[in-house]
Design a protein around this motif. Structure first.
Motif, short mmCIF file in Angstrom:
data_model
loop_
_atom_site.label_atom_id
_atom_site.label_comp_id
_atom_site.label_asym_id
_atom_site.label_seq_id
_atom_site.Cartn_x
_atom_site.Cartn_y
_atom_site.Cartn_z
N ARG A 55 0.86 -1.19 0.00
CA ARG A 55 0.00 0.00 0.00
C ARG A 55 0.89 1.24 0.00
NH1 ARG A 55 -2.81 -3.66 3.22
NH2 ARG A 55 -4.95 -4.06 2.49
N VAL A 56 0.57 2.18 -0.87
CA VAL A 56 1.38 3.39 -0.98
C VAL A 56 0.47 4.56 -1.36
CG1 VAL A 56 1.93 2.88 -3.41
CG2 VAL A 56 3.40 4.44 -2.12
N GLN A 57 0.75 5.73 -0.78
CA GLN A 57 0.09 6.96 -1.22
C GLN A 57 0.78 7.38 -2.51
OE1 GLN A 57 -2.96 6.94 0.65
NE2 GLN A 57 -2.64 9.06 0.05
N ALA A 58 0.14 7.04 -3.61
CA ALA A 58 0.80 7.13 -4.91
C ALA A 58 0.84 8.57 -5.42
CB ALA A 58 0.09 6.24 -5.91
N SER A 59 2.02 8.96 -5.88
CA SER A 59 2.20 10.23 -6.58
C SER A 59 2.27 9.92 -8.08
CB SER A 59 3.48 10.91 -6.11
OG SER A 59 3.71 12.10 -6.83
N TRP A 60 1.37 10.52 -8.85
CA TRP A 60 1.25 10.19 -10.27
C TRP A 60 1.74 11.35 -11.15
CZ3 TRP A 60 0.29 5.27 -10.98
CH2 TRP A 60 -0.51 4.58 -10.07
N ASP A 61 2.43 11.00 -12.23
CA ASP A 61 2.79 11.96 -13.26
C ASP A 61 2.08 11.52 -14.54
OD1 ASP A 61 3.89 13.83 -14.94
OD2 ASP A 61 5.98 13.39 -14.40
N HIS A 62 1.53 12.49 -15.28
CA HIS A 62 0.80 12.16 -16.51
C HIS A 62 1.66 12.31 -17.77
CE1 HIS A 62 -3.35 12.05 -14.73
NE2 HIS A 62 -2.71 12.70 -13.77
N LYS A 63 2.71 13.10 -17.72
CA LYS A 63 3.63 13.31 -18.86
C LYS A 63 2.88 13.49 -20.18
CE LYS A 63 7.30 10.71 -16.56
NZ LYS A 63 8.32 9.63 -16.64
N PRO A 64 2.03 14.51 -20.27
CA PRO A 64 1.16 14.64 -21.44
C PRO A 64 1.89 14.96 -22.74
CG PRO A 64 0.99 16.58 -20.05
CD PRO A 64 1.79 15.58 -19.28
N PHE A 65 3.09 15.54 -22.65
CA PHE A 65 3.80 15.97 -23.86
C PHE A 65 4.91 15.02 -24.26
CE2 PHE A 65 2.30 19.86 -21.65
CZ PHE A 65 1.26 20.13 -22.52
N GLU A 66 4.97 13.85 -23.60
CA GLU A 66 5.90 12.80 -24.00
C GLU A 66 5.13 11.69 -24.71
OE1 GLU A 66 8.30 11.36 -20.81
OE2 GLU A 66 8.84 13.38 -20.11
N ALA A 67 5.75 11.11 -25.75
CA ALA A 67 5.09 10.05 -26.50
C ALA A 67 4.86 8.81 -25.61
CB ALA A 67 5.93 9.67 -27.71
N PRO A 68 3.67 8.21 -25.74
CA PRO A 68 2.51 8.62 -26.54
C PRO A 68 1.81 9.82 -25.91
CG PRO A 68 1.97 6.66 -25.27
CD PRO A 68 3.44 6.93 -25.03
N LEU A 69 1.41 10.78 -26.72
CA LEU A 69 0.87 12.04 -26.25
C LEU A 69 -0.53 11.88 -25.64
CD1 LEU A 69 1.81 14.34 -29.25
CD2 LEU A 69 3.04 14.10 -27.09
N TYR A 70 -0.86 12.83 -24.78
CA TYR A 70 -2.22 12.98 -24.28
C TYR A 70 -3.09 13.56 -25.39
CZ TYR A 70 -6.01 15.14 -21.47
OH TYR A 70 -7.22 15.54 -20.96
N TRP A 71 -4.30 13.00 -25.58
CA TRP A 71 -5.23 13.55 -26.57
C TRP A 71 -6.67 13.18 -26.21
CZ3 TRP A 71 -7.65 9.30 -28.40
CH2 TRP A 71 -6.91 8.12 -28.59
N ASP A 91 -5.18 9.27 -21.66
CA ASP A 91 -4.34 9.80 -20.59
C ASP A 91 -3.32 8.73 -20.23
OD1 ASP A 91 -3.38 11.52 -18.69
OD2 ASP A 91 -5.13 11.40 -17.36
N LYS A 92 -2.37 9.07 -19.37
CA LYS A 92 -1.34 8.13 -18.93
C LYS A 92 -1.08 8.35 -17.44
CE LYS A 92 1.39 10.16 -21.70
NZ LYS A 92 2.66 10.61 -22.32
N LEU A 93 -0.60 7.30 -16.78
CA LEU A 93 -0.22 7.39 -15.38
C LEU A 93 1.15 6.74 -15.18
CD1 LEU A 93 -3.54 6.45 -13.50
CD2 LEU A 93 -2.60 8.74 -13.89
N TYR A 94 2.02 7.46 -14.46
CA TYR A 94 3.34 6.96 -14.12
C TYR A 94 3.50 7.09 -12.60
CZ TYR A 94 4.46 7.67 -19.09
OH TYR A 94 4.46 7.65 -20.47
N LEU A 95 3.76 5.98 -11.92
CA LEU A 95 3.98 6.02 -10.48
C LEU A 95 5.34 6.63 -10.20
CD1 LEU A 95 2.98 5.29 -7.63
CD2 LEU A 95 4.07 3.05 -7.94
N GLU A 96 5.35 7.77 -9.49
CA GLU A 96 6.58 8.51 -9.24
C GLU A 96 7.29 8.11 -7.96
OE1 GLU A 96 7.85 11.59 -11.35
OE2 GLU A 96 7.10 9.81 -12.39
N ASN A 97 6.61 7.44 -7.05
CA ASN A 97 7.24 7.08 -5.77
C ASN A 97 7.04 5.60 -5.47
OD1 ASN A 97 4.44 7.44 -5.43
ND2 ASN A 97 4.66 7.98 -3.26
N PRO A 98 7.54 4.72 -6.34
CA PRO A 98 7.33 3.28 -6.10
C PRO A 98 8.07 2.81 -4.86
CG PRO A 98 8.90 3.62 -7.88
CD PRO A 98 8.32 4.96 -7.57
N PRO A 99 7.46 1.92 -4.09
CA PRO A 99 8.16 1.31 -2.96
C PRO A 99 9.20 0.32 -3.48
CG PRO A 99 6.01 0.31 -3.23
CD PRO A 99 6.07 1.45 -4.20
#
Length: 218
Positions: A55-71, A91-99
């Motif tokens: 269990r983790v309080q997840a911090s997410w990054d969407h990186k909309p301007f990196e391929a594949p782009l947000y649209w 949209d996209k989700l990237y876990l920024e603080n993985p345990p």
């Protein structure tokens, strides 16, 4: 002087005519938007067979301007200040603080929201909209050194959960087109596969969008 006044009146009338033509009802339209999103922290739960839960309080990054782009792409039916729509947000989700147990956790080929919607024009050019729809995810993750298999689901895509949304848009009409500037919030929940288990992924996001809509058939 009289000629100048006449020309100005004619130009104003032409502008009003174009605006009226662009806003004529009923109409079908397609829309194509860019933009990005931001999310506050939400709890991520990971369950893997034979292992303690993570269990983790997840911090997410969407990186909309990196391929594949947000649209965002979609279509809508507008009639007398009301609108029914169907949109796909890629949209996209990237876990920024993985345990330590999680080497990678992303949904970079899609935290895809397929959203039905209803809109209401509260004043000329200003719309409030909202609706709901499914989450279609494409998870890429490595948990405790075990890589999620990508050939499950439909080419790695999974019908994973559901989302609610609400938003506000300003639309500037000319001829058969509209420039759209909008904001919206989404609240989604999905369960995505990992190797030997699954992860519960709730997400709140605030989106900003800019793009065009084109009238097709009246």
């Amino acid at each position: 002087m009289r000629v100048g006044t006449t020309l100005r009146a004619a130009a104003a009338a032409a502008g009003l005519a174009l605006a009226a033509r662009a806003g004529a009802d009923p109409a079908w339209s397609i829309r194509v938007l860019g933009g990005g999103a931001w999310s506050p922290r939400t709890r991520l739960d990971v369950e893997q067979n034979g292992e303690p839960d993570i269990r983790v309080q997840a911090s997410w990054d969407h990186k909309p301007f990196e391929a594949p782009l947000y649209w965002v792409v979609g279509f809508a039916r507008r009639n007398r200040g009301r609108e029914w729509s169907l949109e796909l947000i890629h949209d996209k989700l990237y876990l920024e603080n993985p345990p330590p147990e999680v080497q990678e956790f992303t949904l970079s080929h899609g935290w895809n929201l397929l959203l039905a919607g209803y809109g209401y024009e509260v004043q000329p050019g200003l719309w409030i909209r909202g609706g709901a729809g499914p989450v279609i995810s494409h998870p890429e993750n490595i948990v405790r050194g075990r890589t999620n298999v990508q050939n499950t689901g439909v080419d790695g895509y999974h019908l994973s959960g559901a989302a609610l949304w609400a938003g506000l848009e300003e639309r500037i009409s000319f001829w058969r087109m509209e420039v759209i500037l909008g904001v919206r919030g989404t609240a989604a929940y999905a369960e995505v596969p990992i190797a030997g288990g699954f992860a519960r992924v709730p997400n709140l996001a605030f989106h900003a969008n800019l793009g065009l809509a084109f009238d097709l058939v009246r």
